[in-house]
Scaffold this motif. Structure first.
Motif, PDB file in Angstrom:
ATOM      1  N   ALA A  51       0.904  -1.146   0.040  1.00  0.00           N
ATOM      2  CA  ALA A  51      -0.134  -0.008  -0.014  1.00  0.00           C
ATOM      3  C   ALA A  51       0.824   1.131  -0.093  1.00  0.00           C
ATOM      4  O   ALA A  51       2.019   1.259   0.501  1.00  0.00           O
ATOM      5  CB  ALA A  51      -0.832   0.006   1.066  1.00  0.00           C
ATOM      6  N   ALA A  52       0.428   2.160  -0.432  1.00  0.00           N
ATOM      7  CA  ALA A  52       1.087   3.576  -0.562  1.00  0.00           C
ATOM      8  C   ALA A  52       1.391   3.872   0.838  1.00  0.00           C
ATOM      9  O   ALA A  52       0.463   4.026   1.754  1.00  0.00           O
ATOM     10  CB  ALA A  52       0.283   4.591  -1.321  1.00  0.00           C
ATOM     11  N   GLY A  53       2.527   4.837   0.908  1.00  0.00           N
ATOM     12  CA  GLY A  53       2.928   4.968   2.234  1.00  0.00           C
ATOM     13  C   GLY A  53       3.342   3.849   3.277  1.00  0.00           C
ATOM     14  O   GLY A  53       3.678   4.294   4.478  1.00  0.00           O
ATOM     15  N   GLU A  54       3.452   2.796   2.494  1.00  0.00           N
ATOM     16  CA  GLU A  54       3.934   1.664   3.768  1.00  0.00           C
ATOM     17  C   GLU A  54       5.278   1.254   3.515  1.00  0.00           C
ATOM     18  O   GLU A  54       5.667   0.271   4.208  1.00  0.00           O
ATOM     19  CB  GLU A  54       3.191   0.261   3.347  1.00  0.00           C
ATOM     20  N   GLY A  55       6.199   2.293   3.181  1.00  0.00           N
ATOM     21  CA  GLY A  55       7.555   1.952   2.991  1.00  0.00           C
ATOM     22  C   GLY A  55       7.912   0.991   1.792  1.00  0.00           C
ATOM     23  O   GLY A  55       6.768   0.387   1.349  1.00  0.00           O
ATOM     24  N   ARG A  56       9.243   0.483   1.741  1.00  0.00           N
ATOM     25  CA  ARG A  56       9.431  -0.481   0.580  1.00  0.00           C
ATOM     26  C   ARG A  56      10.658  -1.281   1.425  1.00  0.00           C
ATOM     27  O   ARG A  56      11.221  -0.939   2.391  1.00  0.00           O
ATOM     28  CB  ARG A  56      10.149   0.380  -0.427  1.00  0.00           C
ATOM     29  N   PRO A  57      10.494  -2.466   0.863  1.00  0.00           N
ATOM     30  CA  PRO A  57      11.762  -3.495   1.560  1.00  0.00           C
ATOM     31  C   PRO A  57      12.885  -3.327   1.131  1.00  0.00           C
ATOM     32  O   PRO A  57      13.210  -2.552   0.234  1.00  0.00           O
ATOM     33  CB  PRO A  57      11.193  -5.097   1.043  1.00  0.00           C
ATOM     34  N   ILE A  58      13.896  -3.540   2.103  1.00  0.00           N
ATOM     35  CA  ILE A  58      15.381  -3.521   1.376  1.00  0.00           C
ATOM     36  C   ILE A  58      15.549  -4.197   0.356  1.00  0.00           C
ATOM     37  O   ILE A  58      15.157  -5.459   0.298  1.00  0.00           O
ATOM     38  CB  ILE A  58      16.168  -3.857   2.680  1.00  0.00           C
ATOM     39  N   PRO A  59      16.169  -3.535  -0.588  1.00  0.00           N
ATOM     40  CA  PRO A  59      16.435  -4.261  -1.815  1.00  0.00           C
ATOM     41  C   PRO A  59      17.589  -5.679  -1.717  1.00  0.00           C
ATOM     42  O   PRO A  59      18.438  -5.381  -0.934  1.00  0.00           O
ATOM     43  CB  PRO A  59      17.206  -3.461  -2.793  1.00  0.00           C
ATOM     44  N   GLY A  60      17.075  -6.702  -2.184  1.00  0.00           N
ATOM     45  CA  GLY A  60      17.950  -7.887  -1.941  1.00  0.00           C
ATOM     46  C   GLY A  60      17.866  -8.662  -0.643  1.00  0.00           C
ATOM     47  O   GLY A  60      18.254  -9.694  -0.548  1.00  0.00           O
ATOM     48  N   LEU A  61      16.897  -8.101   0.412  1.00  0.00           N
ATOM     49  CA  LEU A  61      16.806  -8.805   1.651  1.00  0.00           C
ATOM     50  C   LEU A  61      15.588 -10.083   1.421  1.00  0.00           C
ATOM     51  O   LEU A  61      14.556  -9.761   0.828  1.00  0.00           O
ATOM     52  CB  LEU A  61      16.029  -7.802   2.546  1.00  0.00           C
ATOM     53  N   TYR A  62      16.146 -11.049   1.766  1.00  0.00           N
ATOM     54  CA  TYR A  62      15.197 -12.280   1.637  1.00  0.00           C
ATOM     55  C   TYR A  62      14.149 -12.290   2.613  1.00  0.00           C
ATOM     56  O   TYR A  62      14.301 -12.412   3.813  1.00  0.00           O
ATOM     57  CB  TYR A  62      15.952 -13.484   1.676  1.00  0.00           C
ATOM     58  N   HIS A  63      12.786 -12.138   2.270  1.00  0.00           N
ATOM     59  CA  HIS A  63      11.716 -12.087   3.090  1.00  0.00           C
ATOM     60  C   HIS A  63      10.455 -12.486   2.395  1.00  0.00           C
ATOM     61  O   HIS A  63      10.417 -12.899   1.108  1.00  0.00           O
ATOM     62  CB  HIS A  63      11.584 -10.622   3.569  1.00  0.00           C
ATOM     63  N   HIS A  64       9.397 -12.684   3.175  1.00  0.00           N
ATOM     64  CA  HIS A  64       8.140 -13.046   2.552  1.00  0.00           C
ATOM     65  C   HIS A  64       7.201 -12.126   2.824  1.00  0.00           C
ATOM     66  O   HIS A  64       7.008 -11.795   4.199  1.00  0.00           O
ATOM     67  CB  HIS A  64       7.569 -14.466   3.362  1.00  0.00           C
ATOM     68  N   ARG A  65       6.486 -11.681   1.940  1.00  0.00           N
ATOM     69  CA  ARG A  65       5.233 -10.668   2.213  1.00  0.00           C
ATOM     70  C   ARG A  65       4.125 -11.110   2.608  1.00  0.00           C
ATOM     71  O   ARG A  65       3.550 -12.489   2.362  1.00  0.00           O
ATOM     72  CB  ARG A  65       5.151 -10.149   0.837  1.00  0.00           C
ATOM     73  N   ILE A  66       3.184 -10.435   3.464  1.00  0.00           N
ATOM     74  CA  ILE A  66       2.111 -11.050   4.087  1.00  0.00           C
ATOM     75  C   ILE A  66       0.962 -10.078   3.785  1.00  0.00           C
ATOM     76  O   ILE A  66       1.174  -9.047   3.428  1.00  0.00           O
ATOM     77  CB  ILE A  66       2.453 -11.206   5.702  1.00  0.00           C
ATOM     78  N   ALA A  67      -0.196 -10.590   3.951  1.00  0.00           N
ATOM     79  CA  ALA A  67      -1.261  -9.651   3.558  1.00  0.00           C
ATOM     80  C   ALA A  67      -1.516  -8.720   4.938  1.00  0.00           C
ATOM     81  O   ALA A  67      -0.931  -9.097   5.925  1.00  0.00           O
ATOM     82  CB  ALA A  67      -2.646 -10.507   3.672  1.00  0.00           C
ATOM     83  N   GLU A  68      -2.058  -7.557   4.649  1.00  0.00           N
ATOM     84  CA  GLU A  68      -2.241  -6.695   5.658  1.00  0.00           C
ATOM     85  C   GLU A  68      -2.948  -7.116   7.016  1.00  0.00           C
ATOM     86  O   GLU A  68      -3.961  -7.755   6.669  1.00  0.00           O
ATOM     87  CB  GLU A  68      -2.804  -5.396   5.151  1.00  0.00           C
ATOM     88  N   PRO A  69      -2.412  -7.088   8.048  1.00  0.00           N
ATOM     89  CA  PRO A  69      -3.103  -7.357   9.199  1.00  0.00           C
ATOM     90  C   PRO A  69      -4.540  -7.158   9.203  1.00  0.00           C
ATOM     91  O   PRO A  69      -4.951  -5.991   9.147  1.00  0.00           O
ATOM     92  CB  PRO A  69      -2.539  -7.055  10.565  1.00  0.00           C
ATOM     93  N   ASP A  70      -5.219  -7.808  10.111  1.00  0.00           N
ATOM     94  CA  ASP A  70      -6.719  -7.775  10.219  1.00  0.00           C
ATOM     95  C   ASP A  70      -7.139  -6.258  10.936  1.00  0.00           C
ATOM     96  O   ASP A  70      -6.629  -6.096  12.125  1.00  0.00           O
ATOM     97  CB  ASP A  70      -7.422  -8.632  10.761  1.00  0.00           C
ATOM     98  N   PRO A  71      -7.534  -5.223   9.936  1.00  0.00           N
ATOM     99  CA  PRO A  71      -7.533  -3.796  10.635  1.00  0.00           C
ATOM    100  C   PRO A  71      -8.704  -3.889  12.046  1.00  0.00           C
ATOM    101  O   PRO A  71      -8.490  -3.105  12.816  1.00  0.00           O
ATOM    102  CB  PRO A  71      -8.327  -3.375   9.697  1.00  0.00           C
ATOM    103  N   GLU A  72      -9.466  -4.769  12.156  1.00  0.00           N
ATOM    104  CA  GLU A  72     -10.505  -4.998  13.159  1.00  0.00           C
ATOM    105  C   GLU A  72      -9.700  -5.303  14.369  1.00  0.00           C
ATOM    106  O   GLU A  72      -9.801  -4.519  15.458  1.00  0.00           O
ATOM    107  CB  GLU A  72     -11.622  -5.803  13.002  1.00  0.00           C
ATOM    108  N   ARG A  73      -9.072  -6.294  14.352  1.00  0.00           N
ATOM    109  CA  ARG A  73      -8.176  -6.852  15.491  1.00  0.00           C
ATOM    110  C   ARG A  73      -7.126  -5.859  15.633  1.00  0.00           C
ATOM    111  O   ARG A  73      -6.622  -5.467  16.906  1.00  0.00           O
ATOM    112  CB  ARG A  73      -7.384  -8.096  15.018  1.00  0.00           C
ATOM    113  N   VAL A  74      -6.536  -5.042  14.630  1.00  0.00           N
ATOM    114  CA  VAL A  74      -5.521  -4.097  15.059  1.00  0.00           C
ATOM    115  C   VAL A  74      -6.135  -3.002  15.861  1.00  0.00           C
ATOM    116  O   VAL A  74      -5.480  -2.627  16.895  1.00  0.00           O
ATOM    117  CB  VAL A  74      -4.750  -3.435  13.663  1.00  0.00           C
ATOM    118  N   GLU A  75      -7.278  -2.578  15.364  1.00  0.00           N
ATOM    119  CA  GLU A  75      -7.894  -1.442  16.096  1.00  0.00           C
ATOM    120  C   GLU A  75      -8.189  -1.761  17.841  1.00  0.00           C
ATOM    121  O   GLU A  75      -7.890  -0.966  18.408  1.00  0.00           O
ATOM    122  CB  GLU A  75      -9.100  -1.024  15.460  1.00  0.00           C
ATOM    123  N   GLU A  76      -8.697  -3.001  17.796  1.00  0.00           N
ATOM    124  CA  GLU A  76      -8.960  -3.342  19.219  1.00  0.00           C
ATOM    125  C   GLU A  76      -7.723  -3.609  20.062  1.00  0.00           C
ATOM    126  O   GLU A  76      -7.834  -3.083  21.414  1.00  0.00           O
ATOM    127  CB  GLU A  76      -9.858  -4.717  19.148  1.00  0.00           C
TER     128      GLU A  76
END
Length: 444
Positions: free
Chosen positions: A116-141
């Motif tokens: 998403a826009a404004g979410e930063g970018r991963p470090i180029p070349g860094l081995y990682h796995h992308r995840i879906a955005e965390p559940d917003p309702e749980r995040v809020e609570e």
């Protein structure tokens, strides 16, 4: 605030889960053989695969126990780069060798979720796995509850620190790291501990009054909030009063009280052990600061195996509402996998917090700084080499986890490893996306 009633930890897994696990493990063994045969092929031929969300896993809780989830996390393709190369070129070419596919048991075809826009970018070349955005309702609570706990229960911070507390985005952090938590109450177990650990780090070690001078005494007294003191009756009241002496101790005491009510005895003792490891790492770093010493790279990495995120993924079963039995958790191969995962996630922190620490007063030790000093490299080359160190640790973690899953075909072990891997992925996502705290150096 009353302590919520949580279900007792569960170590049993339905028979149907065990049957699915057996089938999946067979696929894992076959995949491991295929990977071994592929060693020596061009690195661009590999695909960086992510871990599936637990709702779709054979080892996760039943789908009815989880809230609706966002689309599954997806794969990240390794970049193609022709010919040999070093430094940035080699990093951007992607991983190679064993461990690059981890414990993925089935192939996945869907594209990676967009950042998403404004979410930063991963470090180029860094081995990682992308995840879906965390559940917003749980995040809020979780965010609402943790702020109420911090302010109303433990008086954690003064008003002028509120922006920093909010900017930490701990609710989003913990929801992303524990996607299999059955309830928000379970998520709160991890969230309180995370906030308490950061309070100790900030107020005892870092930029909110921290100092290496006298750190051992402060840490020892704070540790008694986790590991209670049993002493002569005459002196017990003095210790009990000390647990409310400062914000870090109040936070430790309260967070641990909640945790032990939900965890099994071995889970609570496991956490105490890992917190002692953490405090030992703090003391090593403080000693270097007092002596104005930059350690050798291997010494720094040894410190980071103690001063790292290990207390967080080690409680993944408690937060998930089940228990990995103590005899399984204590196995040397399980301990190795946990250590590798924790080491890799901590180097992620070194890399994303690099510019933040450079701008802070004093000299902050992180892996790029230590490599630059000890190996005579430029800041850029030291940073890129640190990325390679992280990638090696990640590949080793995934290789060892795959081997452990095949060698110990117990559903609770496989589920625990999935939880640790989810924590690794969620930790990277939070660092990448928390632009309030982190920004990347201009090396690309």
């Amino acid at each position: 605030m009353p302590v919520p009633e949580l279900p007792l930890p569960r170590s049993d897994v339905p028979e149907t889960v065990a049957r699915v696990a057996s089938s999946a493990l067979g696929a894992a063994e076959a995949h491991t053989q295929e990977t071994s045969a592929a060693v020596g092929t061009p690195s661009g031929a590999y695909t960086l695969l992510t871990w599936p969300r637990p709702a779709g896993l054979p080892f996760g809780p039943s789908p009815t126990a989880l809230p609706p989830t966002a689309p599954p996390a997806t794969d990240v393709q390794a970049a193609e780069a022709p010919g040999p190369g070093t430094g940035l070129e080699r990093l951007l070419r992607g991983p190679h060798g064993l461990g690059t596919t981890g414990l993925r048991l089935t192939p996945r075809e869907e594209p990676a979720p967009p950042v998403a826009a404004g979410e930063g970018r991963p470090i180029p070349g860094l081995y990682h796995h992308r995840i879906a955005e965390p559940d917003p309702e749980r995040v809020e609570e979780v965010s609402r509850r943790i702020k109420a706990w911090a302010l109303d229960e433990v008086s954690l911070y003064p008003e002028e620190w509120e922006e920093q507390f909010d900017g930490f985005s701990v609710g989003r952090y913990m929801v992303g790291c524990h996607p299999d938590a059955p309830t928000v109450d379970h998520l709160m177990l991890a969230t309180r501990l995370m906030v308490a650990e950061n309070a100790v780090d900030d107020c005892y070690c870092e930029d909110h009054g921290g100092s290496p001078i006298g750190l051992g005494e402060r840490l020892l007294l704070a540790h008694t909030a986790l590991d209670p003191l049993y002493t002569a009756r005459e002196y017990q009241p003095g210790w009990a009063a000390s647990l409310h002496a400062d914000a870090p101790r109040r936070a430790y005491r309260s967070a641990m009280d909640y945790f032990v009510r939900a965890a099994g005895p071995s889970q609570a003792d496991r956490l105490r052990h890992d917190m002692a490891r953490l405090h030992l790492g703090y003391l090593a770093e403080a000693a270097w600061a007092q002596q104005d010493q930059v350690p050798e790279v291997w010494e720094y990495l040894a410190m980071r195996q103690f001063n790292n995120f290990r207390p967080c993924p080690t409680i993944t079963d408690t937060v998930g509402g089940y228990e990995l039995p103590a005899d399984l958790h204590a196995r040397a191969d399980v301990q190795k996998v946990i250590a590798l995962a924790s080491n890799a996630t901590t180097i992620v922190n070194d890399l994303y917090s690099y510019t933040k620490e450079l701008e802070a007063p004093g000299r902050h030790l992180n892996l790029p700084v230590v490599i630059a000093e000890r190996e005579g490299l430029s800041d850029k080359d030291a940073y890129l080499k640190s990325v390679e160190v992280h990638n090696e640790l990640m590949h080793d973690f995934e290789t060892e986890a795959a081997a452990l899953t095949a060698a110990c075909p117990v559903p609770s072990v496989a589920r625990f490893l999935r939880g640790v891997a989810a924590w690794v992925d969620g930790n990277h996502h939070w660092h990448q996306s928390n632009t309030y705290r982190y920004s990347l150096p201009n090396f690309w």
